[in-house]
Design a protein around this motif. Structure first.
Motif, PDB file in Angstrom:
ATOM      1  N   GLY A   3      -8.267  20.126 -10.250  1.00 15.72           N
ATOM      2  CA  GLY A   3      -6.930  20.520 -10.641  1.00 15.72           C
ATOM      3  C   GLY A   3      -5.904  19.418 -10.440  1.00 15.72           C
ATOM      4  O   GLY A   3      -4.749  19.566 -10.810  1.00 15.72           O
ATOM      5  N   LYS A   4      -6.318  18.318  -9.829  1.00 16.66           N
ATOM      6  CA  LYS A   4      -5.415  17.184  -9.603  1.00 16.66           C
ATOM      7  C   LYS A   4      -5.332  16.357 -10.883  1.00 16.66           C
ATOM      8  O   LYS A   4      -6.280  16.282 -11.651  1.00 16.66           O
ATOM      9  CB  LYS A   4      -5.927  16.316  -8.461  1.00 16.66           C
ATOM     10  N   PRO A   5      -4.198  15.702 -11.090  1.00 15.00           N
ATOM     11  CA  PRO A   5      -4.079  14.849 -12.280  1.00 15.00           C
ATOM     12  C   PRO A   5      -5.067  13.681 -12.220  1.00 15.00           C
ATOM     13  O   PRO A   5      -5.407  13.184 -11.143  1.00 15.00           O
ATOM     14  CB  PRO A   5      -2.641  14.335 -12.242  1.00 15.00           C
ATOM     15  N   ILE A   6      -5.515  13.260 -13.373  1.00 14.89           N
ATOM     16  CA  ILE A   6      -6.482  12.170 -13.468  1.00 14.89           C
ATOM     17  C   ILE A   6      -5.740  10.848 -13.472  1.00 14.89           C
ATOM     18  O   ILE A   6      -4.785  10.663 -14.230  1.00 14.89           O
ATOM     19  CB  ILE A   6      -7.329  12.324 -14.744  1.00 14.89           C
ATOM     20  N   ASP A   7      -6.180   9.937 -12.631  1.00 15.43           N
ATOM     21  CA  ASP A   7      -5.617   8.588 -12.583  1.00 15.43           C
ATOM     22  C   ASP A   7      -6.314   7.769 -13.663  1.00 15.43           C
ATOM     23  O   ASP A   7      -7.414   7.254 -13.459  1.00 15.43           O
ATOM     24  CB  ASP A   7      -5.843   7.985 -11.193  1.00 15.43           C
ATOM     25  N   GLN A   8      -5.690   7.661 -14.826  1.00 18.34           N
ATOM     26  CA  GLN A   8      -6.309   7.005 -15.976  1.00 18.34           C
ATOM     27  C   GLN A   8      -6.612   5.532 -15.717  1.00 18.34           C
ATOM     28  O   GLN A   8      -7.583   4.996 -16.238  1.00 18.34           O
ATOM     29  CB  GLN A   8      -5.432   7.157 -17.221  1.00 18.34           C
ATOM     30  N   GLU A   9      -5.796   4.874 -14.907  1.00 15.48           N
ATOM     31  CA  GLU A   9      -6.052   3.467 -14.586  1.00 15.48           C
ATOM     32  C   GLU A   9      -7.341   3.335 -13.765  1.00 15.48           C
ATOM     33  O   GLU A   9      -8.137   2.429 -13.995  1.00 15.48           O
ATOM     34  CB  GLU A   9      -4.867   2.876 -13.813  1.00 15.48           C
ATOM     35  N   LYS A  10      -7.552   4.258 -12.860  1.00 17.67           N
ATOM     36  CA  LYS A  10      -8.780   4.259 -12.058  1.00 17.67           C
ATOM     37  C   LYS A  10      -9.991   4.558 -12.941  1.00 17.67           C
ATOM     38  O   LYS A  10     -11.047   3.944 -12.792  1.00 17.67           O
ATOM     39  CB  LYS A  10      -8.671   5.307 -10.947  1.00 17.67           C
ATOM     40  N   VAL A  11      -9.836   5.469 -13.871  1.00 20.51           N
ATOM     41  CA  VAL A  11     -10.914   5.796 -14.811  1.00 20.51           C
ATOM     42  C   VAL A  11     -11.271   4.564 -15.630  1.00 20.51           C
ATOM     43  O   VAL A  11     -12.449   4.224 -15.786  1.00 20.51           O
ATOM     44  CB  VAL A  11     -10.521   6.973 -15.738  1.00 20.51           C
ATOM     45  N   LYS A  12     -10.274   3.877 -16.142  1.00 25.58           N
ATOM     46  CA  LYS A  12     -10.505   2.671 -16.937  1.00 25.58           C
ATOM     47  C   LYS A  12     -11.246   1.620 -16.112  1.00 25.58           C
ATOM     48  O   LYS A  12     -12.207   1.007 -16.593  1.00 25.58           O
ATOM     49  CB  LYS A  12      -9.167   2.114 -17.427  1.00 25.58           C
ATOM     50  N   ASP A  13     -10.827   1.418 -14.878  1.00 23.82           N
ATOM     51  CA  ASP A  13     -11.461   0.445 -13.994  1.00 23.82           C
ATOM     52  C   ASP A  13     -12.929   0.810 -13.741  1.00 23.82           C
ATOM     53  O   ASP A  13     -13.809  -0.057 -13.802  1.00 23.82           O
ATOM     54  CB  ASP A  13     -10.696   0.380 -12.666  1.00 23.82           C
ATOM     55  N   GLN A  14     -13.196   2.064 -13.506  1.00 24.71           N
ATOM     56  CA  GLN A  14     -14.565   2.494 -13.238  1.00 24.71           C
ATOM     57  C   GLN A  14     -15.451   2.373 -14.483  1.00 24.71           C
ATOM     58  O   GLN A  14     -16.618   1.998 -14.386  1.00 24.71           O
ATOM     59  CB  GLN A  14     -14.592   3.929 -12.698  1.00 24.71           C
ATOM     60  N   LYS A  15     -14.899   2.654 -15.651  1.00 27.66           N
ATOM     61  CA  LYS A  15     -15.658   2.484 -16.894  1.00 27.66           C
ATOM     62  C   LYS A  15     -16.029   1.023 -17.101  1.00 27.66           C
ATOM     63  O   LYS A  15     -17.142   0.712 -17.536  1.00 27.66           O
ATOM     64  CB  LYS A  15     -14.867   3.004 -18.099  1.00 27.66           C
TER      65      LYS A  15
END
Length: 106
Positions: A3-15
């Protein structure tokens, strides 16, 4: 899921990190081999594939399926270990379906 907002920058880094890891797996560990250790499956293959297929749960399996070498390796491990492999995927398949249902993705 939390339910927490997704940190898109962290997602991009992990991808980006996964993409690099897949490239390393292809060019070094699987270069010219069916499995990490050669022609026979080993615990290294089981552990590696178990990590990668978790991406299926959140619809990011394309990150490793882009590589024909890595995709073939995953398929080889599945083939060598079925039906046990598919039995082990029950929870990941459920999570995949949950993300599909909640997000409306197809």
């Amino acid at each position: 899921m939390s339910g927490k907002p997704i940190d898109q920058e962290k997602v991009k880094d992990q991808k980006e990190k996964v993409t690099q890891m897949v490239a390393d797996l292809e060019s070094y560990f699987l270069k010219g081999k069916k499995f990490i250790g050669g022609d026979k499956i080993s615990i290294a293959d089981l552990l590696g594939v178990c990590e990668l297929v978790q991406l299926y749960g959140c619809h990011e399996h394309g990150l490793y399926e882009k590589s024909p070498v890595v995709k073939a390796w995953v398929d080889n491990v599945k083939q060598e270990t079925n039906p046990h492999f598919e039995e082990s995927m029950v929870k990941i398949n459920h999570i995949h379906s949950t993300f599909l249902t909640e997000s409306g993705q197809k």
